[in-house]
Design a protein around this motif. Structure first.
Motif, PDB file in Angstrom:
ATOM      1  N   SER A   1      32.815  74.129  37.745  1.00  0.00           N
ATOM      2  CA  SER A   1      32.022  75.251  37.259  1.00  0.00           C
ATOM      3  C   SER A   1      31.652  75.012  35.802  1.00  0.00           C
ATOM      4  O   SER A   1      32.174  75.633  34.887  1.00  0.00           O
ATOM      5  N   HIS A   2      30.739  74.073  35.606  1.00  0.00           N
ATOM      6  CA  HIS A   2      30.388  73.571  34.275  1.00  0.00           C
ATOM      7  C   HIS A   2      30.222  74.659  33.231  1.00  0.00           C
ATOM      8  O   HIS A   2      30.785  74.597  32.144  1.00  0.00           O
ATOM      9  N   ALA A   3      29.464  75.703  33.548  1.00  0.00           N
ATOM     10  CA  ALA A   3      29.160  76.732  32.542  1.00  0.00           C
ATOM     11  C   ALA A   3      30.432  77.401  32.023  1.00  0.00           C
ATOM     12  O   ALA A   3      30.566  77.682  30.836  1.00  0.00           O
ATOM     13  N   ARG A   4      31.413  77.637  32.922  1.00  0.00           N
ATOM     14  CA  ARG A   4      32.643  78.307  32.510  1.00  0.00           C
ATOM     15  C   ARG A   4      33.574  77.343  31.784  1.00  0.00           C
ATOM     16  O   ARG A   4      34.247  77.700  30.821  1.00  0.00           O
ATOM     17  N   LEU A   5      33.585  76.097  32.222  1.00  0.00           N
ATOM     18  CA  LEU A   5      34.504  75.130  31.642  1.00  0.00           C
ATOM     19  C   LEU A   5      34.210  74.858  30.176  1.00  0.00           C
ATOM     20  O   LEU A   5      35.116  74.720  29.361  1.00  0.00           O
ATOM     21  N   VAL A   6      32.945  74.764  29.819  1.00  0.00           N
ATOM     22  CA  VAL A   6      32.582  74.399  28.453  1.00  0.00           C
ATOM     23  C   VAL A   6      32.361  75.612  27.560  1.00  0.00           C
ATOM     24  O   VAL A   6      32.027  75.486  26.396  1.00  0.00           O
ATOM     25  N   ALA A   7      32.516  76.805  28.128  1.00  0.00           N
ATOM     26  CA  ALA A   7      32.277  78.001  27.324  1.00  0.00           C
ATOM     27  C   ALA A   7      33.321  78.176  26.234  1.00  0.00           C
ATOM     28  O   ALA A   7      34.456  77.754  26.400  1.00  0.00           O
TER      29      ALA A   7
ATOM     30  N   ALA B   1      40.420  74.865  36.515  1.00  0.00           N
ATOM     31  CA  ALA B   1      39.034  74.849  36.987  1.00  0.00           C
ATOM     32  C   ALA B   1      38.902  74.070  38.287  1.00  0.00           C
ATOM     33  O   ALA B   1      38.187  74.476  39.212  1.00  0.00           O
ATOM     34  N   LEU B   2      39.620  72.936  38.390  1.00  0.00           N
ATOM     35  CA  LEU B   2      39.541  72.118  39.603  1.00  0.00           C
ATOM     36  C   LEU B   2      40.168  72.841  40.785  1.00  0.00           C
ATOM     37  O   LEU B   2      39.618  72.834  41.896  1.00  0.00           O
ATOM     38  N   ALA B   3      41.318  73.481  40.564  1.00  0.00           N
ATOM     39  CA  ALA B   3      41.979  74.227  41.639  1.00  0.00           C
ATOM     40  C   ALA B   3      41.095  75.361  42.130  1.00  0.00           C
ATOM     41  O   ALA B   3      40.960  75.586  43.341  1.00  0.00           O
ATOM     42  N   GLU B   4      40.486  76.074  41.193  1.00  0.00           N
ATOM     43  CA  GLU B   4      39.595  77.166  41.585  1.00  0.00           C
ATOM     44  C   GLU B   4      38.373  76.633  42.322  1.00  0.00           C
ATOM     45  O   GLU B   4      37.919  77.219  43.312  1.00  0.00           O
ATOM     46  N   GLY B   5      37.847  75.514  41.856  1.00  0.00           N
ATOM     47  CA  GLY B   5      36.677  74.931  42.505  1.00  0.00           C
ATOM     48  C   GLY B   5      36.938  74.493  43.924  1.00  0.00           C
ATOM     49  O   GLY B   5      36.083  74.619  44.795  1.00  0.00           O
TER      50      GLY B   5
ATOM     51  N   ASP C   1      47.085  61.483  31.848  1.00  0.00           N
ATOM     52  CA  ASP C   1      47.650  62.721  32.395  1.00  0.00           C
ATOM     53  C   ASP C   1      46.809  63.111  33.612  1.00  0.00           C
ATOM     54  O   ASP C   1      45.684  63.601  33.471  1.00  0.00           O
ATOM     55  N   ILE C   2      47.334  62.858  34.811  1.00  0.00           N
ATOM     56  CA  ILE C   2      46.561  63.077  36.033  1.00  0.00           C
ATOM     57  C   ILE C   2      46.325  64.565  36.271  1.00  0.00           C
ATOM     58  O   ILE C   2      47.251  65.380  36.229  1.00  0.00           O
ATOM     59  N   ILE C   3      45.073  64.912  36.553  1.00  0.00           N
ATOM     60  CA  ILE C   3      44.662  66.296  36.791  1.00  0.00           C
ATOM     61  C   ILE C   3      44.575  66.601  38.283  1.00  0.00           C
ATOM     62  O   ILE C   3      45.016  67.640  38.757  1.00  0.00           O
ATOM     63  N   GLY C   4      43.995  65.679  39.045  1.00  0.00           N
ATOM     64  CA  GLY C   4      43.802  65.893  40.478  1.00  0.00           C
ATOM     65  C   GLY C   4      42.627  65.059  40.964  1.00  0.00           C
ATOM     66  O   GLY C   4      42.171  64.148  40.271  1.00  0.00           O
ATOM     67  N   THR C   5      42.135  65.366  42.149  1.00  0.00           N
ATOM     68  CA  THR C   5      41.031  64.609  42.720  1.00  0.00           C
ATOM     69  C   THR C   5      39.850  65.516  43.022  1.00  0.00           C
ATOM     70  O   THR C   5      40.011  66.708  43.255  1.00  0.00           O
ATOM     71  N   SER C   6      38.673  64.899  43.018  1.00  0.00           N
ATOM     72  CA  SER C   6      37.451  65.624  43.349  1.00  0.00           C
ATOM     73  C   SER C   6      36.942  65.146  44.706  1.00  0.00           C
ATOM     74  O   SER C   6      37.655  64.461  45.445  1.00  0.00           O
ATOM     75  N   ASP C   7      35.699  65.477  45.027  1.00  0.00           N
ATOM     76  CA  ASP C   7      35.155  65.191  46.357  1.00  0.00           C
ATOM     77  C   ASP C   7      34.959  63.699  46.608  1.00  0.00           C
ATOM     78  O   ASP C   7      34.406  62.979  45.776  1.00  0.00           O
TER      79      ASP C   7
END
Length: 203
Positions: free
Chosen positions: A197-203, A10-14, A104-110
């Motif tokens: 993309s909150h809606a997709r992540l929690v679906a 999700a983060l990579a796509e975002g 477990d490191i995922i990545g960074t945001s803005d």
């Protein structure tokens, strides 16, 4: 798919698409010109549950800046830190006793630029649930876990304004069980909600 893998995807796509984040979304509105910024980092620690949670702290009332406010564990990048990720892990260990090897490191945001002169990098990581964490009393009064879905859901945040007429500035506020999440912390959550993309992540 495991939580860490879902978050990475999700983060990579975002980050790969234009989600409409503006300059005003990534800096304190009181910044009107270029200022010298010190590197800083916070750990966005997400608990690995069927319904993931988010670890936040309540800053000590005795602190000189942002006393009593809700915040992510984090702080300034020190000379001994290899990068922002190392700084976020070190600060989380110092503030709440979170062992770095369990993250477990995922990545960074803005990044977010503060009026007090910090360039904050949010570092996302997944941690085991139900950790026994001990706040460092000089900096942290308490810590708590909020459901990630609640923190990221746009319906749970309110956009407010402060300041005299003609010079208003806007900020976000999230209320959860009597705790007020606002300012830098809320701004980072709003941007993270868009990236993931909150809606997709929690679906």
């Amino acid at each position: 798919m495991m939580l860490a893998d879902r978050l990475r995807a999700a983060l990579a796509e975002g980050h790969a698409r234009d989600i409409g984040i503006k300059l005003s979304d990534t800096r304190d509105p009181r910044i009107r010109e270029d200022i010298l910024l010190a590197p800083a980092a916070v750990l966005v620690a997400i608990t690995n549950r069927a319904q993931p949670g988010l670890i936040l702290t309540e800053r000590s009332a005795s602190l000189r800046k942002h006393a009593g406010q809700v915040a992510f564990p984090g702080g300034r990048v020190d000379e001994g830190d290899m990068d922002e990720t190392a700084a976020a892990l070190r600060e989380a260990q110092e503030e709440i006793g979170l062992p770095p090897h369990l993250v477990d490191i995922i990545g960074t945001s803005d990044r977010y630029h503060t009026f007090t002169g910090f360039d904050i990098v949010p570092v996302l990581g997944v941690v085991p649930p139900d950790l026994i964490l001990t706040p460092q009393a000089d900096e942290v009064a308490d810590w708590f876990e909020i459901p990630l879905s609640f923190a990221l859901d746009p319906i749970n945040r309110i956009r407010k304004q402060i300041g005299p007429q003609g010079d208003e500035r806007h900020y976000y506020e999230i209320m959860w069980e009597g705790r007020r999440i606002w300012g830098i912390t809320a701004a980072i959550l709003v941007n993270l909600s868009r990236r993931l993309s909150h809606a997709r992540l929690v679906a």
